[in-house]
Design a protein around this motif. Structure first.
Motif, PDB file in Angstrom:
ATOM      1  N   GLU A 184      40.887  45.372  76.564  1.00 37.52           N
ATOM      2  CA  GLU A 184      40.852  43.938  76.805  1.00 37.52           C
ATOM      3  C   GLU A 184      41.403  43.608  78.187  1.00 37.52           C
ATOM      4  OE1 GLU A 184      43.096  41.850  73.806  1.00 37.52           O
ATOM      5  OE2 GLU A 184      44.862  41.758  75.085  1.00 37.52           O
ATOM      6  N   LYS A 241      35.612  51.442  65.473  1.00 37.38           N
ATOM      7  CA  LYS A 241      35.123  50.265  66.185  1.00 37.38           C
ATOM      8  C   LYS A 241      33.675  50.394  66.648  1.00 37.38           C
ATOM      9  CE  LYS A 241      39.394  48.281  67.733  1.00 37.38           C
ATOM     10  NZ  LYS A 241      39.409  46.848  67.795  1.00 37.38           N
ATOM     11  N   GLY A 281      38.381  53.773  73.407  1.00 35.04           N
ATOM     12  CA  GLY A 281      37.581  52.582  73.124  1.00 35.04           C
ATOM     13  C   GLY A 281      37.185  52.465  71.664  1.00 35.04           C
ATOM     14  N   SER A 311      37.213  41.296  75.575  1.00 30.90           N
ATOM     15  CA  SER A 311      37.511  42.538  74.869  1.00 30.90           C
ATOM     16  C   SER A 311      36.234  43.223  74.430  1.00 30.90           C
ATOM     17  CB  SER A 311      38.420  42.271  73.666  1.00 30.90           C
ATOM     18  OG  SER A 311      37.791  41.382  72.778  1.00 30.90           O
ATOM     19  N   GLY A 312      36.343  44.539  74.203  1.00 28.42           N
ATOM     20  CA  GLY A 312      35.203  45.340  73.772  1.00 28.42           C
ATOM     21  C   GLY A 312      35.605  46.797  73.699  1.00 28.42           C
ATOM     22  N   ILE A 313      34.635  47.671  73.368  1.00 27.10           N
ATOM     23  CA  ILE A 313      34.956  49.092  73.237  1.00 27.10           C
ATOM     24  C   ILE A 313      34.601  49.883  74.489  1.00 27.10           C
ATOM     25  CG2 ILE A 313      34.755  49.079  70.736  1.00 27.10           C
ATOM     26  CD1 ILE A 313      32.033  50.435  71.007  1.00 27.10           C
ATOM     27  N   GLY A 322      40.080  49.996  71.528  1.00 28.03           N
ATOM     28  CA  GLY A 322      39.335  49.003  72.292  1.00 28.03           C
ATOM     29  C   GLY A 322      40.083  48.643  73.569  1.00 28.03           C
TER      30      GLY A 322
END
Length: 177
Positions: free
Chosen positions: A84, A30, A78, A134-136, A82
């Motif tokens: 959220e 990711k 992450g 959401s993201g890492i 990931g």
């Protein structure tokens, strides 16, 4: 002795980790993240595991030991899965919509609130009353969710506003005659 700090972090397949002095860099499917570990903690990479050891015996050394391990574990999680956060909007006429790189929120003010989405964060609105951030980077995801919630936090009388999914709002009774 830190129960969290002494547990090693195993690096899963498809993820590479490197230690350069006090900087730990993790790359995965990711993306890539890095963190600077404080000087009180020694970091070693050994056969696909990251180990942490305090360089002293003070309270600060023990506190930073567990913190440093958790920060690196969050990097590994992450770049593989990931993070959220889900937000719910409740109130008559309250809604959210993503328009390009902006989140447009109608929260009962005389104007719409426009929040520009930061780099590395994705925001989706599956329903007009639901926001998924959401993201890492765990810290960034939590910070963005907190900033969105801050525009109109949930109030205790009717429960209107923006709240985290699953959050309990302590309700108050209104005025009585």
């Amino acid at each position: 002795m830190s129960k969290i700090g002494k547990a090693p972090i195993t690096i899963p397949a498809g993820v590479t980790a490197s230690v350069d002095g006090q900087t730990v860099t993790v790359k995965g499917p990711k993306g890539a993240l890095e963190v600077n570990v404080v000087e009180e903690i020694g970091v070693t990479l050994d056969n696909g595991t990251v180990l942490f050891a305090p360089r002293g015996e003070t309270n600060r050394h023990r506190a930073m030991w567990g913190l440093s391990r958790t920060l690196v574990a969050n990097l590994v999680e992450g770049v593989t899965k990931g993070f959220e956060k889900k937000l719910e909007i409740s109130g008559v006429g309250y809604r959210a919509a993503v328009q390009g790189k902006n989140l447009n929120l109608a929260l009962g003010y005389s104007h719409d609130v426009i929040y520009s989405i930061p780099e590395g964060i994705q925001i989706v609105t599956p329903k007009p009353t639901e926001i998924v951030v959401s993201g890492i980077d765990r810290q960034k995801v939590g910070q963005v969710a907190a900033e969105i919630r801050e525009f109109r936090g949930p109030e205790p009388y009717k429960g209107k506003g923006v709240k985290y999914a699953g959050e309990f709002i302590f309700r108050k009774e209104g005025k009585k005659k």
